[in-house]
Scaffold this active site. Structure first.
Site, PDB file in Angstrom:
ATOM      1  N   HIS A   1      34.181  72.507  31.571  1.00 14.12           N
ATOM      2  CA  HIS A   1      33.825  70.900  31.112  1.00 14.12           C
ATOM      3  C   HIS A   1      34.031  70.698  29.850  1.00 14.12           C
ATOM      4  O   HIS A   1      33.550  69.424  29.469  1.00 14.12           O
ATOM      5  CB  HIS A   1      32.348  70.791  31.858  1.00 14.12           C
ATOM      6  CG  HIS A   1      32.424  71.009  33.104  1.00 14.12           C
ATOM      7  ND1 HIS A   1      32.761  69.921  34.030  1.00 14.12           N
ATOM      8  CD2 HIS A   1      32.113  72.043  34.253  1.00 14.12           C
ATOM      9  CE1 HIS A   1      32.451  70.428  35.264  1.00 14.12           C
ATOM     10  NE2 HIS A   1      32.029  71.404  35.338  1.00 14.12           N
TER      11      HIS A   1
ATOM     12  N   LYS B   1      26.600  56.318  28.796  1.00  9.23           N
ATOM     13  CA  LYS B   1      26.985  57.843  28.907  1.00  9.23           C
ATOM     14  C   LYS B   1      26.069  58.406  27.441  1.00  9.23           C
ATOM     15  O   LYS B   1      25.272  57.629  26.971  1.00  9.23           O
ATOM     16  CB  LYS B   1      28.107  58.188  28.421  1.00  9.23           C
ATOM     17  CG  LYS B   1      28.771  57.223  27.272  1.00  9.23           C
ATOM     18  CD  LYS B   1      30.109  57.607  26.858  1.00  9.23           C
ATOM     19  CE  LYS B   1      31.090  56.590  27.683  1.00  9.23           C
ATOM     20  NZ  LYS B   1      31.806  57.214  28.526  1.00  9.23           N
ATOM     21  N   ARG B   2      25.957  59.882  27.905  1.00  8.04           N
ATOM     22  CA  ARG B   2      24.842  60.450  26.773  1.00  8.04           C
ATOM     23  C   ARG B   2      25.295  60.025  25.447  1.00  8.04           C
ATOM     24  O   ARG B   2      26.437  59.799  25.227  1.00  8.04           O
ATOM     25  CB  ARG B   2      25.116  62.128  27.037  1.00  8.04           C
ATOM     26  CG  ARG B   2      24.176  62.694  28.239  1.00  8.04           C
ATOM     27  CD  ARG B   2      22.860  62.443  28.038  1.00  8.04           C
ATOM     28  NE  ARG B   2      22.084  63.117  27.044  1.00  8.04           N
ATOM     29  CZ  ARG B   2      21.495  64.348  27.313  1.00  8.04           C
ATOM     30  NH1 ARG B   2      21.341  64.516  28.603  1.00  8.04           N
ATOM     31  NH2 ARG B   2      21.079  64.928  26.295  1.00  8.04           N
TER      32      ARG B   2
ATOM     33  N   THR C   1      33.626  60.505  33.614  1.00  3.77           N
ATOM     34  CA  THR C   1      33.494  59.858  35.177  1.00  3.77           C
ATOM     35  C   THR C   1      33.132  58.410  35.332  1.00  3.77           C
ATOM     36  O   THR C   1      33.313  57.929  36.328  1.00  3.77           O
ATOM     37  CB  THR C   1      32.867  60.907  36.137  1.00  3.77           C
ATOM     38  OG1 THR C   1      31.623  61.462  35.474  1.00  3.77           O
ATOM     39  CG2 THR C   1      33.583  62.322  36.603  1.00  3.77           C
TER      40      THR C   1
ATOM     41  N   LYS D   1      34.158  55.294  37.861  1.00  5.20           N
ATOM     42  CA  LYS D   1      33.184  54.515  38.749  1.00  5.20           C
ATOM     43  C   LYS D   1      33.222  52.866  38.320  1.00  5.20           C
ATOM     44  O   LYS D   1      33.228  52.006  39.236  1.00  5.20           O
ATOM     45  CB  LYS D   1      31.735  54.770  38.390  1.00  5.20           C
ATOM     46  CG  LYS D   1      31.454  56.201  38.928  1.00  5.20           C
ATOM     47  CD  LYS D   1      30.076  56.671  38.047  1.00  5.20           C
ATOM     48  CE  LYS D   1      30.167  58.379  38.492  1.00  5.20           C
ATOM     49  NZ  LYS D   1      29.042  59.108  37.813  1.00  5.20           N
TER      50      LYS D   1
HETATM   51  O1  NBY Z   1      31.209  67.099  32.351  1.00  8.66           O
HETATM   52  C1  NBY Z   1      30.612  66.757  31.361  1.00  8.66           C
HETATM   53  C2  NBY Z   1      32.001  66.251  30.187  1.00  8.66           C
HETATM   54  O2  NBY Z   1      31.407  65.863  28.972  1.00  8.66           O
HETATM   55  C3  NBY Z   1      32.585  65.081  30.761  1.00  8.66           C
HETATM   56  O3  NBY Z   1      33.759  64.682  29.985  1.00  8.66           O
HETATM   57  C4  NBY Z   1      32.997  65.507  32.211  1.00  8.66           C
HETATM   58  O4  NBY Z   1      33.573  64.263  32.967  1.00  8.66           O
HETATM   59  C5  NBY Z   1      31.798  65.862  33.159  1.00  8.66           C
HETATM   60  C6  NBY Z   1      32.426  66.400  34.315  1.00  8.66           C
HETATM   61  O5  NBY Z   1      33.301  67.440  34.430  1.00  8.66           O
HETATM   62  N1  NBY Z   1      30.028  67.710  30.370  1.00  8.66           N
HETATM   63  C7  NBY Z   1      28.670  67.943  30.705  1.00  8.66           C
HETATM   64  O6  NBY Z   1      28.144  66.977  31.274  1.00  8.66           O
HETATM   65  N2  NBY Z   1      27.894  68.662  30.001  1.00  8.66           N
HETATM   66  C8  NBY Z   1      26.632  69.000  30.215  1.00  8.66           C
HETATM   67  O7  NBY Z   1      26.124  68.410  30.871  1.00  8.66           O
HETATM   68  C9  NBY Z   1      26.184  70.287  29.608  1.00  8.66           C
HETATM   69  C10 NBY Z   1      24.872  70.506  29.861  1.00  8.66           C
HETATM   70  C11 NBY Z   1      24.306  71.776  29.354  1.00  8.66           C
HETATM   71  C12 NBY Z   1      24.949  72.507  28.623  1.00  8.66           C
HETATM   72  C13 NBY Z   1      26.210  72.045  28.119  1.00  8.66           C
HETATM   73  C14 NBY Z   1      26.877  71.010  28.694  1.00  8.66           C
HETATM   74  N3  NBY Z   1      24.410  73.460  27.985  1.00  8.66           N
HETATM   75  O8  NBY Z   1      24.819  74.250  27.232  1.00  8.66           O
HETATM   76  O9  NBY Z   1      23.130  73.844  28.049  1.00  8.66           O
END
Ligand code: NBY
Length: 805
Positions: free
Chosen positions: A349, A535-536, A643, A647
């Site tokens: 991701h 978004k974050r 995403t 939406k």
């Molecule tokens: O995943 C997101 C991407 O930034 C976004 O572009 C994409 O649409 C979505 C679904 O594929 N990534 C994401 O949300 N990542 C995290 O939430 C995340 C959570 C924890 C950690 C890393 C990333 N971690 O290392 O703990």
């Protein structure tokens, strides 16, 4: 499906209410009303659930297990009602009884068991698996505390604990009898058995009980009920005496106590590693137990089980399955490895380096020593085999262990049969750059699966007015087949449909304006353009670029209140990771700017800034239908997919975007006239970065427009900010603007001016909005799931189901 009529429902509801609370139903609190409704509904769907679980065993259909450290399901009630086809019945019934349906819906907690996109995607996928007849099982963690609750105090983000389980959760079922033991720590050594085989022996391990809690995932009007299984860590019952000290008890409980609040950033904390192994081991043991009940030879495991790992967080599933096959089932390494490889698939991701998990070897060794041994063996064999075939350089570069660290992505890639990215551009970048060495070794392993969203939640439920208009205009087929939304295209010149579409938007904007007035005490004009970025908070997503734009407009309006600019409401929703200092500074800046702008009479209410506190799935459901403009302005090449872009599009917002993530695909679907593109493309960013020629200070010094904006950060224009202004200014000017905001600013500004001009022409704006809605059906997660099912999991649903899609 079983029929349920309004009168029966009312009787059942009243009776249940009185049985449970021993008062008359209309005397109860909203929370009690919700609880009882939950119980009634549960009584209604449980038959299906039991049936489905039995069928799963009888038919021995292949099962998909979707492992994710995060699920972000949102409130479940309306989804259940919709999918069970009893929404209207229940709503009417409750209304007849004099109860407030919307209030009851709001009484449910919104479980924040995820950070953002990745967790929400997992939940959209659960809904879509059930709705497309894919036998999918979610595996995750039942965190006692979800993602922190965000509060703004003096404009700063403060984090409070989110105790989402304080009220009983009517949907989950504790399955204590299905608990398994997860073993940590201790010593392990290999001992020769009588038959000459080596078997590991353990001593002084720290054993934790993983107790499953199951929540049904109900398919859309198809009788399918899948399962989301979340594990909770507890002290094993027969070992209570072993855990005498409160520290030890605390150690067990802490494993599933709280979700890590980091998004796009990896933190190498021991507790996080414990969580990852806890989930992996508990889930894999459950799968193995299920498979053994089928009484089939192990070689047939991959025919019956597909295991998907959502980013690298559950990668320890792989050595855990190897461990069980080797140590407990006595398979040879080759047998175990072949089975694993055919079983696992992995989704990446992110390409952000700081998000890539890398665990120090010593940590894995002391926490899970047997797993460490297996990873060493995977590593050694990889180097040996690949050196023979490709030479040692490539072999070492792709090895899972490097510099005394385990690179989880490397481990996941070499041990899976499929690796996918989440949008075309993202997959291309993975193949060409980030993972190109792997692409050389495994050319056929990579594939793309562009993300999707469930229109059931994001259109049918969140936007009832739009749904009704769609029904009236193009019929109801789109509810089963979101692609059919394309039929709306032929109404592009239908004045009546365009008028109604405008009315729908206005209705949703008024609903949001009411919320903003009541909750935030800010009055916003529903006729202004609602410009949304939700978004974050992360530097690469560039909320700061939008802040620059707002400051620019504000200064122009202050000089000249008659300036030809559209009236806008800028809506933000964003949490920052608690340790992400810079992101928190930007939150403070936005809040300070909001204070200034919202209260400055000189600009005539031409700008309002609404920064909603504690952005969540529920708030998204309120904001997205009200949006006119969708901000997708990350630095090209950084956002894997996004995403919220899908939406917002589905709800008729127009997109202003860089060509990043799935924006590229949105742009191709709607065409250049119906999206506002700006900024560098991903390859241009790459070239500029590689050239080392970028000089942000130079831009600042030569460009009066940018200079004026940035100066306002440090010259007292925004009274609410303190050191944030200087720090943010420095990040751009002194530290050379890592995400190229200054480089992209003019192009962004021009695109925004084009938006203003377009918005002034109501009819053509609405036509563009209509095109966006019509094309959004292609981003249904149902289609995404069917592609996973056929290309990766090899579980094609029956032909009759496929024909429906
Ligand atoms: O995943 C997101 C991407 O930034 C976004 O572009 C994409 O649409 C979505 C679904 O594929 N990534 C994401 O949300 N990542 C995290 O939430 C995340 C959570 C924890 C950690 C890393 C990333 N971690 O290392 O703990």
């Amino acid at each position: 499906m079983k029929p349920m009529d309004v009168e029966t429902f009312k009787e059942v509801y009243k009776k249940r209410f009185e049985d449970v609370y021993a008062i008359q139903y209309h005397m109860g609190s909203t929370l009690e009303q919700f609880q009882v409704l939950g119980q009634v509904l549960r009584g209604y769907y449980t038959d299906y659930w039991i049936e489905n679980n039995q069928e799963k065993i009888d038919n021995q259909d292949k099962q998909v297990y979707y492992f994710s450290m995060e699920f972000l399901p949102g409130r479940q009630l309306k989804t259940y009602l919709l999918n069970l086809d009893v929404y209207d019945t229940v709503k009417t019934g409750l209304t007849d009884l004099g109860l407030d349906f919307d209030k009851i819906v709001e009484a449910e907690v919104d479980p924040a068991l995820g950070n953002g996109g990745l967790g929400r995607l997992a939940s959209c996928f659960m809904d879509s698996m059930a709705s497309t007849h894919v036998y999918g099982n979610g595996c995750g963690i039942r965190y006692q505390y979800g993602l922190f609750k965000q509060k703004f105090i003096d404009g700063y983000q403060i984090e409070l604990p989110e105790n989402w389980l304080r009220n009983p959760n009517p949907w989950e079922v504790r399955k204590e009898s299905k608990s398994v033991i997860v073993r940590f720590g201790g010593n392990v050594w290999l001992e020769e058995q009588k038959d000459g085989k080596l078997k590991p022996k353990y001593e002084h391990t720290f054993d934790v009980l993983a107790v499953p809690y199951d929540t049904p995932q109900i398919g859309y009007r198809n009788g399918v009920v899948n399962n989301l299984r979340l594990f909770s860590a507890e002290i094993p019952y027969d070992e209570e005496s072993k855990y005498i000290t409160s520290e030890q008890r605390q150690e067990v409980n802490s494993i599933t106590e709280v979700l890590y609040p980091d998004d796009s950033n990896y933190e190498g904390r021991l507790l996080r590693l414990k969580q990852e192994y806890f989930l992996s081991s508990a889930g894999i043991q459950t799968i193995v137990r299920y498979f053994k009940n089928l009484k089939l030879p192990w070689t047939r495991f991959p025919e019956k089980v597909a295991i998907h790992i959502n980013d690298t967080h559950p990668t320890l599933c792989i050595p855990e399955l190897m461990r069980i096959l080797l140590d407990e089932e006595d398979l040879t390494w080759e047998q175990a490895w072949n089975i694993s490889k055919k079983t696992f698939s992995y989704t990446n991701h992110t390409i952000l380096q700081e998000a890539m998990e890398r665990w120090p070897v010593y940590m894995i060794e002391s926490l899970i020593p047997r797993i460490a041994q297996i990873i060493y063996e995977i590593n050694a064999r990889h180097i040996r085999n690949k050196t023979e075939l490709y030479g040692s350089e490539l072999a070492y570069k792709t090895a899972p262990i490097q510099d005394d660290q385990v690179l989880m992505a490397n481990l996941a890639i070499i041990s899976s049969h499929s690796v996918n990215g989440v949008a075309k551009l993202h997959t291309e970048i993975l193949e060409r750059y980030t993972l190109s060495d792997f692409k050389t070794i495994y050319p056929f392993r990579f594939n793309n699966k562009t993300n999707g969203v469930t229109h059931r939640r994001w259109v049918q439920l969140a936007n009832e007015p739009l749904s009704q208009l769609l029904d009236k205009t193009i019929g109801e087929e789109w509810r089963f087949q979101p692609k059919e939304m394309r039929l709306l295209r032929s109404y592009i010149d239908d004045e009546s449909v365009l008028d109604q579409l405008q009315q729908v938007k206005l209705t949703n904007k008024k609903r949001f304006a009411k919320f903003v007035s009541e909750q935030m005490n800010i009055e916003i004009d529903p006729h202004a353009m609602f410009d949304v970025q939700i978004k974050r908070l992360h530097a690469y997503k560039r909320q700061l670029l939008q802040v620059m734009h707002i400051i620019d407009r504000y200064l122009q309006l202050r000089d000249n209140p008659e300036a030809k600019l559209a009236k806008r409401v800028f809506v933000f929703g964003a949490k920052a990771a608690p340790s992400y200092y810079y992101a928190k500074q930007i939150i403070k800046l936005i809040n300070a700017l909001a204070d200034l702008v919202n209260n400055d009479p000189r600009i005539n209410d031409m700008i309002k800034i609404v920064f909603v506190e504690n952005y969540s799935v529920s708030l998204a459901e309120l904001i997205i239908p009200a949006a006119d403009l969708s901000e997708q302005i990350s630095l090209a090449g950084k956002e894997a997919s996004g995403t919220s872009n899908m939406k917002l599009m589905a709800n008729g917002a127009l997109t202003i975007a860089t060509l990043d993530g799935a924006n590229v695909e949105i742009s191709n679907l709607v065409g250049p006239d119906d999206i506002f593109l700006f900024g560098m493309k991903a390859d241009e960013v790459q070239v500029l970065r590689d050239s080392h020629a970028y000089n942000a200070r130079d831009i600042y010094e030569r460009d009066p427009q940018i200079q004026r904006i940035l100066n306002s950060l440090i010259d007292g224009t925004i009274p609410g900010i303190k050191s944030e202004g200087i720090d943010i200014f420095n990040s751009l000017v002194t530290d050379n603007d890592e995400y190229f905001l200054l480089k992209d600013y003019h192009s962004f500004y021009q695109a925004q001016m084009k938006v203003d001009i377009n918005y002034a022409n109501k009819k053509s704006w609405t036509q563009k909005s209509l095109i966006n809605i019509a094309q959004s059906g292609k981003f249904s997660a149902d289609y995404t799931i069917l592609r996973y099912a056929s290309d990766i999991w090899n579980v094609a649903p029956e032909t009759e189901v496929l024909q429906q899609f």
